[in-house]
Design a protein around this motif. Structure first.
Motif, short mmCIF file in Angstrom:
data_model
loop_
_atom_site.label_atom_id
_atom_site.label_comp_id
_atom_site.label_asym_id
_atom_site.label_seq_id
_atom_site.Cartn_x
_atom_site.Cartn_y
_atom_site.Cartn_z
N PHE A 257 44.31 102.36 -103.40
CA PHE A 257 43.67 101.08 -103.65
C PHE A 257 44.75 100.08 -104.09
CE2 PHE A 257 40.15 104.10 -104.44
CZ PHE A 257 39.23 103.59 -103.54
N LEU A 258 44.54 98.81 -103.82
CA LEU A 258 45.51 97.76 -104.15
C LEU A 258 46.90 98.10 -103.57
CD1 LEU A 258 44.54 97.32 -107.91
CD2 LEU A 258 43.62 96.11 -105.93
N PRO A 259 46.98 98.31 -102.26
CA PRO A 259 48.25 98.74 -101.66
C PRO A 259 49.38 97.73 -101.79
CG PRO A 259 46.67 98.11 -99.96
CD PRO A 259 45.92 98.15 -101.25
N ASP A 260 49.02 96.47 -102.02
CA ASP A 260 50.06 95.43 -102.12
C ASP A 260 50.41 95.08 -103.57
OD1 ASP A 260 50.17 95.18 -99.32
OD2 ASP A 260 48.46 93.80 -99.32
N ALA A 261 49.82 95.77 -104.53
CA ALA A 261 50.09 95.46 -105.93
C ALA A 261 51.49 95.93 -106.33
CB ALA A 261 49.05 96.13 -106.82
N ALA A 262 52.10 95.22 -107.28
CA ALA A 262 53.40 95.63 -107.81
C ALA A 262 53.26 96.98 -108.51
CB ALA A 262 53.91 94.58 -108.79
N SER A 263 54.35 97.70 -108.60
CA SER A 263 54.29 99.07 -109.13
C SER A 263 53.77 99.13 -110.57
CB SER A 263 55.67 99.72 -109.05
OG SER A 263 56.62 98.97 -109.77
N ASP A 264 54.08 98.12 -111.38
CA ASP A 264 53.64 98.12 -112.79
C ASP A 264 52.68 96.96 -113.07
OD1 ASP A 264 54.65 100.39 -113.91
OD2 ASP A 264 56.50 99.47 -114.64
N TRP A 265 51.77 96.72 -112.13
CA TRP A 265 50.89 95.56 -112.23
C TRP A 265 49.99 95.62 -113.47
CZ3 TRP A 265 45.50 95.86 -111.92
CH2 TRP A 265 44.98 97.10 -111.51
N LEU A 266 49.58 96.81 -113.87
CA LEU A 266 48.70 96.93 -115.05
C LEU A 266 49.46 96.65 -116.34
CD1 LEU A 266 46.16 99.91 -114.88
CD2 LEU A 266 45.75 97.51 -115.47
N ILE A 267 50.68 97.13 -116.40
CA ILE A 267 51.50 96.90 -117.59
C ILE A 267 51.84 95.42 -117.72
CG2 ILE A 267 53.75 97.40 -118.66
CD1 ILE A 267 53.49 100.23 -117.42
N GLU A 268 52.12 94.79 -116.58
CA GLU A 268 52.35 93.35 -116.58
C GLU A 268 51.09 92.62 -117.02
OE1 GLU A 268 53.67 92.37 -112.67
OE2 GLU A 268 55.55 93.51 -112.84
N GLY A 269 49.93 93.11 -116.56
CA GLY A 269 48.66 92.50 -116.95
C GLY A 269 48.42 92.62 -118.45
N LYS A 270 48.81 93.77 -119.01
CA LYS A 270 48.67 93.98 -120.46
C LYS A 270 49.52 92.98 -121.24
CE LYS A 270 50.31 97.38 -123.85
NZ LYS A 270 50.82 98.76 -124.03
N ARG A 271 50.74 92.75 -120.77
CA ARG A 271 51.65 91.84 -121.48
C ARG A 271 51.18 90.39 -121.37
NH1 ARG A 271 56.77 95.14 -119.08
NH2 ARG A 271 56.69 96.87 -120.58
N ASP A 272 50.64 90.04 -120.20
CA ASP A 272 50.18 88.67 -120.01
C ASP A 272 48.82 88.42 -120.68
OD1 ASP A 272 52.43 88.22 -118.52
OD2 ASP A 272 51.43 88.50 -116.58
N ARG A 273 47.96 89.43 -120.66
CA ARG A 273 46.58 89.25 -121.16
C ARG A 273 46.16 90.50 -121.92
NH1 ARG A 273 43.95 88.22 -115.47
NH2 ARG A 273 41.98 88.02 -116.64
#
Length: 397
Positions: A257-273
């Motif tokens: 799922f989310l084949p185009d997402a960056a490898s650490d997209w969730l961690i980046e999301g945590k830092r941003d929000r």
């Protein structure tokens, strides 16, 4: 008794094209079709617009016990050759995606073109023929006898009756039974380009019926990046149909799922929000129902700021490699093609003729060559038919 140079059984894509090519080379052809009209599968293909070839068609796009078998025919009749024929008839077409070519109008144009390509003084099409018997005599001639007693005889016979996919269109295993009658081996046939069914814990995903999303789907070592569709029975959509040809019972299908997402997209999301939830981020990238289903199964209900990077990486890994265990397929009724078929080891890759039975040929879907979704199977039909017609002309001369 009708005498001709060649009898072709089946007036589908391969049979029609072979008849036209053979007739143009001066051979008299008896083209016999079980249905009441020719080209029935052509007419329903591509949503009625016929995905008649693919710009990128090559040997790598085909599944076979012998992956090299298709090379010769595909090299000698390429997508550009069929496109030139379509252009000559003034049939407008367009590329939809990934090299897939469709008629702007109707698949009826392709069937009409095929029929026009058959010289009237050389090719005789007879529909509604229920074949009761096929025999080869001591002189090498083949005799086809219909259930109503009509007979045709020729020194060459072409099996172009396809496989058993879409039986409501009259499809059957006739090609395999005939091949075995003449001592040819058959690679076990199975439904291909077919939806997969889910059971057990995976059955919960059937509640998402109608939801689609771009994914990468993998079966074994083969992977496709297209859309997946959840159905009331399991999984479908282009990505799933593609991998179904490679999937075997007992194996898993892996979905990214989310084949185009960056490898650490969730961690980046945590830092941003840091106060956001996984469900929220998934809903921003996926259909709501799918996002909710995945979030429920992942069970991560805390604010991202309260989740360790290690746990978030575990979620990222799960979403990038979600395993499904299909319990089967929707079978031949929903399969676009059949994998397996008359063994390529029995045939010449240059002529499509059976080594054991001079004058006997097999082409198209009847043979153990199965293309990807997207016009590849039609290209194999054209290429194998062309190779066969060339060989028939050489044989007569």
């Amino acid at each position: 008794m009708t005498e001709s140079d060649v009898i072709i059984l089946g007036a589908g894509a391969a049979g029609l094209f072979a008849a036209g090519q053979a007739g143009q080379r001066g051979l008299s052809v008896a083209l016999l079709e079980k249905s009441e009209s020719p080209g029935k599968k052509i007419l329903i293909s591509g949503g009625g617009r016929c995905n008649f070839t693919n710009l990128g068609a090559g040997p790598a796009n085909y599944l076979s016990a012998n992956p090299h078998f298709a090379k010769s025919a595909l090299a000698r009749y390429q997508p550009a050759d069929f496109i030139a024929l379509v252009d000559r008839y003034g049939i407008a077409w367009h590329e939809k995606t990934l090299g897939q070519l469709f008629c702007d109008g109707s698949a009826k144009q392709i069937v009409a073109m095929m029929l026009d390509e058959c010289p009237a003084d050389k090719v005789t099409l007879t529909c509604g023929v229920d074949v009761a018997d096929v025999a080869r005599d001591d002189t090498g001639n083949f005799t086809v006898t219909a259930a109503d007693g009509r007979q045709w005889r020729a020194p060459a016979l072409v099996i172009a009756t396809g496989g058993p996919s879409i039986p409501k269109m009259g499809a059957s295993d006739f090609a395999y039974r005939l091949a075995r009658q003449f001592g040819l081996k058959v690679v076990e046939p199975r439904p291909a380009l077919v939806p997969l069914t889910l059971g057990g814990e995976d059955a919960l995903f059937r509640e998402l019926s109608g939801v689609a999303a771009p994914v990468r789907a993998r079966a074994g070592k083969t992977e496709f990046a297209e859309a997946a569709l959840f159905t009331h029975k399991g999984l479908s959509g282009p990505a799933i149909l593609q991998v179904s040809s490679y999937w075997r019972h007992g194996e898993e299908v892996c979905i990214t799922f989310l084949p185009d997402a960056a490898s650490d997209w969730l961690i980046e999301g945590k830092r941003d929000r840091p106060r956001a939830h996984l469900r929220t981020l998934l809903r921003e990238r996926l259909p709501d129902r799918l996002a909710d289903a995945l979030a429920d199964r992942l069970g991560l209900e805390r604010e991202l700021g309260n989740v360790s990077d290690k746990d978030l990486r575990a979620v990222q890994t799960r979403l990038a490699d979600w395993r499904f265990a299909p319990n089967g397929t929707e079978g031949y009724a929903k399969a676009e093609v059949t994998a397996g078929g008359i063994a390529t080891a029995e045939l010449s890759s240059r002529t499509m003729e059976a080594a054991k039975v001079p004058g006997l040929y097999a082409i198209g879907e009847a043979v153990d060559v199965t293309g990807w979704l997207g016009g590849y199977n039609f290209q194999w039909a054209w290429a194998s038919a062309y190779a066969c017609a060339e060989a028939l002309a050489e044989r007569k001369s």
